[in-house]
Write a protein that holds these residues in place. Structure first.
Motif, PDB file in Angstrom:
ATOM      1  N   ARG A  90      32.128  43.297  37.355  1.00  0.00           N
ATOM      2  CA  ARG A  90      31.503  42.248  38.146  1.00  0.00           C
ATOM      3  C   ARG A  90      32.032  42.189  39.571  1.00  0.00           C
ATOM      4  O   ARG A  90      31.784  41.221  40.295  1.00  0.00           O
ATOM      5  N   ALA A  91      32.734  43.214  40.015  1.00  0.00           N
ATOM      6  CA  ALA A  91      33.375  43.198  41.325  1.00  0.00           C
ATOM      7  C   ALA A  91      32.394  42.965  42.468  1.00  0.00           C
ATOM      8  O   ALA A  91      32.660  42.165  43.365  1.00  0.00           O
ATOM      9  N   VAL A  92      31.273  43.636  42.457  1.00  0.00           N
ATOM     10  CA  VAL A  92      30.315  43.494  43.558  1.00  0.00           C
ATOM     11  C   VAL A  92      29.801  42.060  43.622  1.00  0.00           C
ATOM     12  O   VAL A  92      29.727  41.456  44.696  1.00  0.00           O
ATOM     13  N   GLU A  93      29.467  41.507  42.469  1.00  0.00           N
ATOM     14  CA  GLU A  93      28.993  40.122  42.415  1.00  0.00           C
ATOM     15  C   GLU A  93      30.073  39.160  42.927  1.00  0.00           C
ATOM     16  O   GLU A  93      29.777  38.231  43.689  1.00  0.00           O
ATOM     17  N   LEU A  94      31.313  39.377  42.512  1.00  0.00           N
ATOM     18  CA  LEU A  94      32.399  38.511  42.966  1.00  0.00           C
ATOM     19  C   LEU A  94      32.628  38.628  44.465  1.00  0.00           C
ATOM     20  O   LEU A  94      32.873  37.625  45.144  1.00  0.00           O
ATOM     21  N   HIS A  95      32.540  39.835  45.004  1.00  0.00           N
ATOM     22  CA  HIS A  95      32.702  40.030  46.451  1.00  0.00           C
ATOM     23  C   HIS A  95      31.567  39.353  47.222  1.00  0.00           C
ATOM     24  O   HIS A  95      31.790  38.782  48.287  1.00  0.00           O
ATOM     25  N   ARG A  96      30.365  39.432  46.678  1.00  0.00           N
ATOM     26  CA  ARG A  96      29.206  38.835  47.350  1.00  0.00           C
ATOM     27  C   ARG A  96      29.372  37.325  47.475  1.00  0.00           C
ATOM     28  O   ARG A  96      28.957  36.728  48.452  1.00  0.00           O
ATOM     29  N   ARG A  97      29.997  36.708  46.484  1.00  0.00           N
ATOM     30  CA  ARG A  97      30.163  35.250  46.482  1.00  0.00           C
ATOM     31  C   ARG A  97      31.543  34.812  46.973  1.00  0.00           C
ATOM     32  O   ARG A  97      31.884  33.638  46.880  1.00  0.00           O
ATOM     33  N   ASN A  98      32.315  35.741  47.482  1.00  0.00           N
ATOM     34  CA  ASN A  98      33.667  35.420  47.938  1.00  0.00           C
ATOM     35  C   ASN A  98      33.612  34.375  49.047  1.00  0.00           C
ATOM     36  O   ASN A  98      32.811  34.462  49.961  1.00  0.00           O
ATOM     37  N   GLY A  99      34.491  33.360  48.960  1.00  0.00           N
ATOM     38  CA  GLY A  99      34.539  32.320  49.970  1.00  0.00           C
ATOM     39  C   GLY A  99      33.562  31.183  49.738  1.00  0.00           C
ATOM     40  O   GLY A  99      33.483  30.265  50.549  1.00  0.00           O
ATOM     41  N   THR A 100      32.808  31.236  48.647  1.00  0.00           N
ATOM     42  CA  THR A 100      31.869  30.165  48.331  1.00  0.00           C
ATOM     43  C   THR A 100      32.366  29.382  47.129  1.00  0.00           C
ATOM     44  O   THR A 100      33.177  29.870  46.341  1.00  0.00           O
ATOM     45  N   VAL A 101      31.846  28.172  46.990  1.00  0.00           N
ATOM     46  CA  VAL A 101      32.207  27.347  45.834  1.00  0.00           C
ATOM     47  C   VAL A 101      31.805  28.059  44.557  1.00  0.00           C
ATOM     48  O   VAL A 101      32.578  28.159  43.600  1.00  0.00           O
ATOM     49  N   ARG A 102      30.584  28.584  44.533  1.00  0.00           N
ATOM     50  CA  ARG A 102      30.091  29.285  43.341  1.00  0.00           C
ATOM     51  C   ARG A 102      30.983  30.477  42.999  1.00  0.00           C
ATOM     52  O   ARG A 102      31.288  30.749  41.838  1.00  0.00           O
ATOM     53  N   GLY A 103      31.412  31.204  44.023  1.00  0.00           N
ATOM     54  CA  GLY A 103      32.289  32.354  43.796  1.00  0.00           C
ATOM     55  C   GLY A 103      33.611  31.954  43.178  1.00  0.00           C
ATOM     56  O   GLY A 103      34.102  32.624  42.263  1.00  0.00           O
ATOM     57  N   LEU A 104      34.201  30.847  43.644  1.00  0.00           N
ATOM     58  CA  LEU A 104      35.473  30.397  43.090  1.00  0.00           C
ATOM     59  C   LEU A 104      35.304  29.910  41.654  1.00  0.00           C
ATOM     60  O   LEU A 104      36.103  30.236  40.782  1.00  0.00           O
ATOM     61  N   VAL A 105      34.234  29.166  41.402  1.00  0.00           N
ATOM     62  CA  VAL A 105      33.982  28.675  40.044  1.00  0.00           C
ATOM     63  C   VAL A 105      33.765  29.846  39.086  1.00  0.00           C
ATOM     64  O   VAL A 105      34.321  29.872  37.985  1.00  0.00           O
ATOM     65  N   ASP A 106      32.969  30.829  39.497  1.00  0.00           N
ATOM     66  CA  ASP A 106      32.726  32.010  38.658  1.00  0.00           C
ATOM     67  C   ASP A 106      34.014  32.794  38.413  1.00  0.00           C
ATOM     68  O   ASP A 106      34.273  33.266  37.308  1.00  0.00           O
ATOM     69  N   ARG A 107      34.814  32.950  39.448  1.00  0.00           N
ATOM     70  CA  ARG A 107      36.075  33.708  39.322  1.00  0.00           C
ATOM     71  C   ARG A 107      37.042  32.988  38.377  1.00  0.00           C
ATOM     72  O   ARG A 107      37.706  33.621  37.559  1.00  0.00           O
ATOM     73  N   LEU A 108      37.103  31.662  38.458  1.00  0.00           N
ATOM     74  CA  LEU A 108      37.974  30.906  37.555  1.00  0.00           C
ATOM     75  C   LEU A 108      37.498  31.017  36.112  1.00  0.00           C
ATOM     76  O   LEU A 108      38.307  31.127  35.190  1.00  0.00           O
ATOM     77  N   TRP A 109      36.179  31.009  35.903  1.00  0.00           N
ATOM     78  CA  TRP A 109      35.660  31.147  34.541  1.00  0.00           C
ATOM     79  C   TRP A 109      35.970  32.540  33.995  1.00  0.00           C
ATOM     80  O   TRP A 109      36.434  32.691  32.875  1.00  0.00           O
ATOM     81  N   LEU A 110      35.721  33.558  34.810  1.00  0.00           N
ATOM     82  CA  LEU A 110      35.933  34.928  34.361  1.00  0.00           C
ATOM     83  C   LEU A 110      37.413  35.227  34.131  1.00  0.00           C
ATOM     84  O   LEU A 110      37.791  35.760  33.085  1.00  0.00           O
ATOM     85  N   CYS A 111      38.255  34.889  35.093  1.00  0.00           N
ATOM     86  CA  CYS A 111      39.660  35.295  35.033  1.00  0.00           C
ATOM     87  C   CYS A 111      40.553  34.358  34.229  1.00  0.00           C
ATOM     88  O   CYS A 111      41.532  34.805  33.636  1.00  0.00           O
ATOM     89  N   ALA A 112      40.243  33.070  34.229  1.00  0.00           N
ATOM     90  CA  ALA A 112      41.133  32.119  33.563  1.00  0.00           C
ATOM     91  C   ALA A 112      40.475  31.407  32.387  1.00  0.00           C
ATOM     92  O   ALA A 112      41.149  30.704  31.645  1.00  0.00           O
ATOM     93  N   GLY A 113      39.153  31.537  32.250  1.00  0.00           N
ATOM     94  CA  GLY A 113      38.457  30.909  31.129  1.00  0.00           C
ATOM     95  C   GLY A 113      38.380  29.397  31.217  1.00  0.00           C
ATOM     96  O   GLY A 113      38.323  28.718  30.200  1.00  0.00           O
ATOM     97  N   VAL A 114      38.400  28.863  32.449  1.00  0.00           N
ATOM     98  CA  VAL A 114      38.351  27.413  32.628  1.00  0.00           C
ATOM     99  C   VAL A 114      37.110  27.013  33.426  1.00  0.00           C
ATOM    100  O   VAL A 114      36.597  27.776  34.230  1.00  0.00           O
ATOM    101  N   HIS A 115      36.648  25.784  33.166  1.00  0.00           N
ATOM    102  CA  HIS A 115      35.578  25.205  33.972  1.00  0.00           C
ATOM    103  C   HIS A 115      36.203  24.696  35.260  1.00  0.00           C
ATOM    104  O   HIS A 115      37.378  24.331  35.295  1.00  0.00           O
ATOM    105  N   ALA A 116      35.408  24.627  36.310  1.00  0.00           N
ATOM    106  CA  ALA A 116      35.943  24.165  37.583  1.00  0.00           C
ATOM    107  C   ALA A 116      34.875  23.447  38.389  1.00  0.00           C
ATOM    108  O   ALA A 116      33.676  23.678  38.222  1.00  0.00           O
TER     109      ALA A 116
END
Length: 186
Positions: A90-116
């Protein structure tokens, strides 16, 4: 990363079978080419399966780490292999959303398994006239609220993900909630 010979890996293309008829019955030529087959078999096997090396779902684990470098993703060595593979996929998708609220929420769900939820400021406006004032006041702080999702909140891991994804002009603070936040006005 190291690739080693696989013991007794048969060659799909034995060199002895490719020799002219003159050498087909020659015991020395057959033994010599069989020795070369054992050296070349891992190389030919890798070339036959090269597409699998570039697919994070099936690539060897050490190759997944190398692929992460190709797509500019840092993998935590403590992460289990399925998570490491998912982050690379999912690297490309994560890079595309980097710096956005959606990107941070998605990254926290993927990497830490938490809602944000990110509380970050006044918003944006749309206008047909240049020079339209921006809404609200400039912000320098964002609050990231997290609560358990598919796993419990690991504060250290959440802090690391937020720190890596938080824009440099903001100070991000993390609040751990016991459950989903209540909606305002409900």
């Amino acid at each position: 990363m190291s690739r080693r010979a696989v013991p007794d890996l048969p060659s799909r293309y034995p060199l002895g079978d490719l020799l002219p008829a003159l050498y087909a019955g020659d015991d020395f030529a057959q033994r010599f080419t069989a020795g070369l087959d054992s050296v070349l078999a891992p190389i030919l096997s890798t070339m036959d399966n090269i597409a699998g090396y570039f697919d994070p779902r099936v690539a060897p684990e050490d190759f997944v780490s190398w692929l992460a470098g190709w797509v500019s993703v840092e993998l935590d060595p403590a992460w289990p292999p399925p998570l490491r593979r998912a982050v690379v996929m999912r690297a490309v998708e994560l890079h595309r959303r980097n710096g956005t609220v959606r990107g941070l929420v998605d990254r926290l769900w993927l990497c830490a398994g938490v809602h944000a939820r990110v509380l970050d400021g006044p918003g944006a406006v749309w206008s047909t006239r240049p020079g339209t004032a921006l809404p609200g006041n400039a912000i320098t702080r964002a609050v990231v609220q997290v609560w358990p999702g598919r796993s419990a909140v690991d504060r250290k891991q959440v802090d690391a993900v937020v720190e890596a994804a938080c824009p440099i002009h903001l100070t991000c603070t993390v609040e751990v909630l016991p459950g989903p936040p209540q909606r305002e006005g409900v």
